[in-house]
Design a protein around this motif. Structure first.
Motif, PDB file in Angstrom:
ATOM      1  N   ALA A 308       0.829  -1.200   0.000  1.00  0.00           N
ATOM      2  CA  ALA A 308       0.000   0.000   0.000  1.00  0.00           C
ATOM      3  C   ALA A 308       0.866   1.253   0.000  1.00  0.00           C
ATOM      4  CB  ALA A 308      -0.929  -0.016   1.213  1.00  0.00           C
ATOM      5  N   ALA A 309       1.930   1.246   0.820  1.00  0.00           N
ATOM      6  CA  ALA A 309       2.821   2.405   0.880  1.00  0.00           C
ATOM      7  C   ALA A 309       3.513   2.642  -0.462  1.00  0.00           C
ATOM      8  CB  ALA A 309       3.857   2.203   1.985  1.00  0.00           C
ATOM      9  N   ALA A 310       3.853   1.568  -1.184  1.00  0.00           N
ATOM     10  CA  ALA A 310       4.517   1.719  -2.480  1.00  0.00           C
ATOM     11  C   ALA A 310       3.599   2.350  -3.508  1.00  0.00           C
ATOM     12  CB  ALA A 310       5.005   0.350  -2.963  1.00  0.00           C
ATOM     13  N   VAL A 311       2.332   1.968  -3.505  1.00  0.00           N
ATOM     14  CA  VAL A 311       1.372   2.576  -4.436  1.00  0.00           C
ATOM     15  C   VAL A 311       1.250   4.073  -4.173  1.00  0.00           C
ATOM     16  CG1 VAL A 311      -1.058   2.632  -5.130  1.00  0.00           C
ATOM     17  CG2 VAL A 311       0.080   0.439  -4.764  1.00  0.00           C
ATOM     18  N   ALA A 312       1.323   4.460  -2.891  1.00  0.00           N
ATOM     19  CA  ALA A 312       1.186   5.869  -2.521  1.00  0.00           C
ATOM     20  C   ALA A 312       2.488   6.645  -2.611  1.00  0.00           C
ATOM     21  CB  ALA A 312       0.631   5.971  -1.098  1.00  0.00           C
ATOM     22  N   GLY A 313       3.591   5.987  -2.979  1.00  0.00           N
ATOM     23  CA  GLY A 313       4.866   6.682  -3.110  1.00  0.00           C
ATOM     24  C   GLY A 313       5.660   6.774  -1.835  1.00  0.00           C
ATOM     25  N   ALA A 314       5.184   6.163  -0.749  1.00  0.00           N
ATOM     26  CA  ALA A 314       5.886   6.222   0.527  1.00  0.00           C
ATOM     27  C   ALA A 314       6.978   5.165   0.632  1.00  0.00           C
ATOM     28  CB  ALA A 314       4.894   6.054   1.684  1.00  0.00           C
ATOM     29  N   GLU A 315       6.996   4.191  -0.275  1.00  0.00           N
ATOM     30  CA  GLU A 315       8.057   3.190  -0.380  1.00  0.00           C
ATOM     31  C   GLU A 315       8.507   3.148  -1.836  1.00  0.00           C
ATOM     32  OE1 GLU A 315       9.740   1.155   1.575  1.00  0.00           O
ATOM     33  OE2 GLU A 315       8.710   1.376   3.510  1.00  0.00           O
ATOM     34  N   ARG A 316       9.805   3.030  -2.068  1.00  0.00           N
ATOM     35  CA  ARG A 316      10.345   3.002  -3.432  1.00  0.00           C
ATOM     36  C   ARG A 316      10.413   1.570  -3.934  1.00  0.00           C
ATOM     37  NH1 ARG A 316      15.332   2.307  -5.660  1.00  0.00           N
ATOM     38  NH2 ARG A 316      16.281   2.092  -3.582  1.00  0.00           N
ATOM     39  N   LEU A 317       9.903   1.349  -5.151  1.00  0.00           N
ATOM     40  CA  LEU A 317      10.022   0.038  -5.768  1.00  0.00           C
ATOM     41  C   LEU A 317      11.479  -0.231  -6.132  1.00  0.00           C
ATOM     42  CD1 LEU A 317       6.969  -0.076  -8.229  1.00  0.00           C
ATOM     43  CD2 LEU A 317       7.165  -1.146  -5.985  1.00  0.00           C
ATOM     44  N   HIS A 318      11.929  -1.446  -5.874  1.00  0.00           N
ATOM     45  CA  HIS A 318      13.287  -1.835  -6.249  1.00  0.00           C
ATOM     46  C   HIS A 318      13.326  -2.435  -7.647  1.00  0.00           C
ATOM     47  CE1 HIS A 318      14.255  -2.102  -1.671  1.00  0.00           C
ATOM     48  NE2 HIS A 318      14.227  -0.866  -2.124  1.00  0.00           N
ATOM     49  N   THR A 319      12.279  -3.158  -8.010  1.00  0.00           N
ATOM     50  CA  THR A 319      12.135  -3.667  -9.370  1.00  0.00           C
ATOM     51  C   THR A 319      10.678  -3.548  -9.778  1.00  0.00           C
ATOM     52  OG1 THR A 319      11.765  -5.944  -8.603  1.00  0.00           O
ATOM     53  CG2 THR A 319      14.040  -5.315  -9.105  1.00  0.00           C
ATOM     54  N   GLY A 320      10.416  -3.707 -11.081  1.00  0.00           N
ATOM     55  CA  GLY A 320       9.058  -3.560 -11.580  1.00  0.00           C
ATOM     56  C   GLY A 320       8.729  -2.116 -11.860  1.00  0.00           C
ATOM     57  N   GLU A 321       7.470  -1.853 -12.184  1.00  0.00           N
ATOM     58  CA  GLU A 321       7.088  -0.490 -12.517  1.00  0.00           C
ATOM     59  C   GLU A 321       5.686  -0.161 -12.040  1.00  0.00           C
ATOM     60  OE1 GLU A 321       7.236  -0.019 -16.737  1.00  0.00           O
ATOM     61  OE2 GLU A 321       5.888  -1.684 -17.162  1.00  0.00           O
ATOM     62  N   LEU A 322       5.458   1.127 -11.839  1.00  0.00           N
ATOM     63  CA  LEU A 322       4.140   1.658 -11.505  1.00  0.00           C
ATOM     64  C   LEU A 322       3.662   2.491 -12.676  1.00  0.00           C
ATOM     65  CD1 LEU A 322       2.781   3.106  -8.230  1.00  0.00           C
ATOM     66  CD2 LEU A 322       2.644   4.523 -10.276  1.00  0.00           C
ATOM     67  N   LEU A 323       2.429   2.245 -13.109  1.00  0.00           N
ATOM     68  CA  LEU A 323       1.848   2.977 -14.227  1.00  0.00           C
ATOM     69  C   LEU A 323       0.673   3.806 -13.742  1.00  0.00           C
ATOM     70  CD1 LEU A 323       2.825  -0.031 -15.316  1.00  0.00           C
ATOM     71  CD2 LEU A 323       1.935   0.843 -17.470  1.00  0.00           C
ATOM     72  N   LEU A 324       0.577   5.020 -14.244  1.00  0.00           N
ATOM     73  CA  LEU A 324      -0.554   5.898 -13.975  1.00  0.00           C
ATOM     74  C   LEU A 324      -1.184   6.240 -15.318  1.00  0.00           C
ATOM     75  CD1 LEU A 324      -2.001   7.558 -11.697  1.00  0.00           C
ATOM     76  CD2 LEU A 324      -0.575   9.487 -12.411  1.00  0.00           C
ATOM     77  N   ASP A 325      -2.474   5.915 -15.453  1.00  0.00           N
ATOM     78  CA  ASP A 325      -3.166   6.102 -16.736  1.00  0.00           C
ATOM     79  C   ASP A 325      -2.440   5.389 -17.873  1.00  0.00           C
ATOM     80  OD1 ASP A 325      -5.162   7.686 -15.564  1.00  0.00           O
ATOM     81  OD2 ASP A 325      -3.894   9.471 -15.710  1.00  0.00           O
ATOM     82  N   GLY A 326      -1.842   4.235 -17.557  1.00  0.00           N
ATOM     83  CA  GLY A 326      -1.193   3.438 -18.577  1.00  0.00           C
ATOM     84  C   GLY A 326       0.224   3.836 -18.909  1.00  0.00           C
ATOM     85  N   ARG A 327       0.742   4.895 -18.268  1.00  0.00           N
ATOM     86  CA  ARG A 327       2.096   5.362 -18.554  1.00  0.00           C
ATOM     87  C   ARG A 327       3.007   5.110 -17.352  1.00  0.00           C
ATOM     88  NH1 ARG A 327      -1.012   9.712 -20.001  1.00  0.00           N
ATOM     89  NH2 ARG A 327      -0.147  10.988 -18.306  1.00  0.00           N
ATOM     90  N   PRO A 328       4.170   4.515 -17.580  1.00  0.00           N
ATOM     91  CA  PRO A 328       5.094   4.255 -16.457  1.00  0.00           C
ATOM     92  C   PRO A 328       5.535   5.553 -15.799  1.00  0.00           C
ATOM     93  CG  PRO A 328       5.714   3.004 -18.412  1.00  0.00           C
ATOM     94  CD  PRO A 328       4.673   3.978 -18.851  1.00  0.00           C
ATOM     95  N   ARG A 329       5.652   5.505 -14.473  1.00  0.00           N
ATOM     96  CA  ARG A 329       6.119   6.656 -13.703  1.00  0.00           C
ATOM     97  C   ARG A 329       7.400   6.266 -12.963  1.00  0.00           C
ATOM     98  NH1 ARG A 329       2.473  10.982 -13.734  1.00  0.00           N
ATOM     99  NH2 ARG A 329       1.173  10.567 -15.561  1.00  0.00           N
ATOM    100  N   THR A 330       8.457   6.996 -13.204  1.00  0.00           N
ATOM    101  CA  THR A 330       9.723   6.734 -12.528  1.00  0.00           C
ATOM    102  C   THR A 330       9.879   7.675 -11.347  1.00  0.00           C
ATOM    103  OG1 THR A 330      10.871   8.269 -14.002  1.00  0.00           O
ATOM    104  CG2 THR A 330      10.794   5.943 -14.660  1.00  0.00           C
TER     105      THR A 330
END
Length: 509
Positions: A308-330
């Motif tokens: 949950a914290a990773a989805v909200a940006g409070a934890e950083r992903l080490h691998t994989g990606e998060l997409l918002l509206d279909g676009r990856p966000r780094t």
């Protein structure tokens, strides 16, 4: 067994301006019993605990300990009489080690003097943790490195340690001690209470009515600062307690889903693909669509809270990606998430959400101050800030003398309402909820459940991570089940075909 009361309060009253926190409250704690103290947020429980521990000086009333007059409003004196408290909002010194926290302020009494004191304190702490069956916590560990549940166990060990220093230990006040514990840890605590009742009396405060009924011998119900009823714990149902607490019957399913509810067929707002955080979870795929409530179920340590914290940006992903509206966000973080309308309610209010010494108004408006800046000089439009904060506090029915009151003086439920009000002041596309009803009474839960439903009906996606499996099932359209950092199942949870707890648990174990 002695017939003298361990603690007796008589005619205690306390006001804060126009607010009557306590009104002529009396209670008795007898040797060898567990007094369950229940009531809604704002009923006066925290103030009463403050009076018993000495942190709150009442306007009227008397207190006796073992039949002798005790000084009200004197924490040191009451502590010397053996009154210990495990508070809901933890009071550990994070930079110190576990053994240092357990015996803080009592080092000489436990460890003696001289160069060997640290060794003796460490040994005493290890023996205490072993006797209390608290495993997985090293006496040498620095508290800041521990999880919230582990820190709660240290708070409990700290209170129990006071029964071993030679001074009388008439009562331990347990204020929401089980709110962050797993079922196994709760059972350990309850077995401790049962085992120690012959030498310690307890006051047990919890919003989890099943826990109160399981462990208490007598019950005291508070409502609007008054003691409504004291009754033996014989044949009492949660429904009856709820009626005493709020003055009305509890609905059969107070977080029920409207018949129109259900999973959205729209494109995802937020999506995780092959997401991992080292040591927490790995290779997780997750989709959150507009108007959909996605629940995450799993035991403590399954990785759900970090997810949950990773989805909200409070934890950083080490691998994989998060997409918002279909676009990856780094480089996804909380600031970017807030700007994009992905808003977060973390599990530890006092530690992660609130500025406890500042006003209610400031704690609400901080969520949207950036929207109130004048473009040419970037100054805040204070009149608009006051107007919007007042409207939001009124909408969420926050009970307080005024919005200038420090938020730390409010009950847990009203504090949580302020956190929700903060995010009502700006555009929200996805609301990430990490155990949003921890330490909140059933009446306030109903209000929060209703608010979540309203937001989902308006097209806001919701990610709900909660310790209560009943809550996850009742609220969710779809449930992600996690075990040891991996997704083990994805279950549909429509209104007419909710999975049972057994259906979910078999994927958690």
């Amino acid at each position: 067994m002695s017939t003298t009361s361990t603690i007796e309060l008589t005619g205690v009253s306390k006001t804060y301006g126009p607010v009557h926190a306590l009104r002529d409250v009396s209670l008795e704690v007898r040797p060898g019993e567990v007094l369950g103290l229940i009531g809604e947020n704002g009923a006066g429980k925290s103030t009463l605990i403050g009076v018993l521990s000495g942190t709150v000086r009442p306007d009227a009333g008397t207190m006796q300990v073992h039949g002798q007059a005790a000084p009200l409003g004197d924490p040191r004196a009451l502590s010397s009489l053996g009154i210990s408290v495990v508070v809901q909002e933890q009071a550990l010194v994070e930079s110190l080690r576990v053994y240092e926290n357990i015996y803080l302020g009592r080092e000489s009494a436990v460890g003696g003097r001289g160069p060997g004191r640290r060794r003796r304190l460490r040994a005493a702490a290890r023996k205490l943790l072993e006797d209390l069956h608290i495993t997985g916590v090293d006496a040498d560990a620095v508290v800041v490195e521990l999880s919230y549940p582990q820190r709660q166990l240290i708070e409990i060990a700290k209170a129990f340690s006071r029964t071993r220093t030679g001074s009388a230990a008439p009562v331990i006040l347990l204020d929401e001690p089980t709110s962050a514990l797993s079922e196994t840890e709760v059972e350990i605590l309850f077995s401790l209470v049962e085992r120690w009742k012959d030498r310690v009396s307890f006051i047990f405060v919890s919003h989890i009515l099943q826990d109160v009924l399981k462990i208490s011998t007598r019950l005291l119900v508070l409502r609007d600062g008054r003691a409504i009823e004291t009754l033996p714990n014989v044949g009492v149902s949660p429904e009856h307690l709820h009626e005493l607490m709020v003055g009305s019957e509890r609905s059969a399913d107070y977080y029920r889903e409207d018949e129109q509810g259900g999973a959205s067929a729209e494109e995802p707002v937020v999506e995780l693909r092959g997401a991992s955080v080292t040591g927490e979870f790995e290779d997780v795929d997750l989709v959150i669509r507009p108007g959909e409530i996605v629940g995450v179920a799993g035991v403590i340590g399954s990785g759900k809270s970090t997810l949950a914290a990773a989805v909200a940006g409070a934890e950083r992903l080490h691998t994989g990606e998060l997409l918002l509206d279909g676009r990856p966000r780094t480089r996804w973080n909380v600031a970017k998430a807030v700007q994009e309308g992905v808003l977060y309610v973390p599990p530890e209010r006092a530690h992660d959400s609130l500025f406890t010494t500042t006003s209610i108004r400031s704690n609400i408006s901080i969520g949207f101050l950036d929207l109130l800046q004048t473009p040419w000089n970037r100054l805040i439009r204070l009149r608009e800030e006051r107007t919007r904060s007042t409207a939001l506090a009124k909408r969420l029915q926050i009970k307080a003398p005024s919005l200038s009151t420090p938020i730390g003086e409010l009950s847990g439920g009203n504090q949580q309402k302020a956190v929700f009000a903060r995010w009502q002041g700006r555009r929200c596309r996805v609301l990430v909820l990490n155990d949003p009803t921890r330490g909140i009474d059933v009446g306030t839960r109903e209000e929060i459940y209703g608010l979540i439903r309203e937001m989902a009906a308006d097209g806001i996606g919701v990610l709900l991570c909660a310790e209560s499996l009943e809550e996850v099932i009742g609220m969710s359209d779809r449930i992600i089940v996690m075990k040891d950092g991996r997704v083990t199942a994805e279950l549909s949870s429509p209104t007419a075909a909710k999975p049972t707890e057994v259906d979910v648990i078999k994927h958690m174990m």
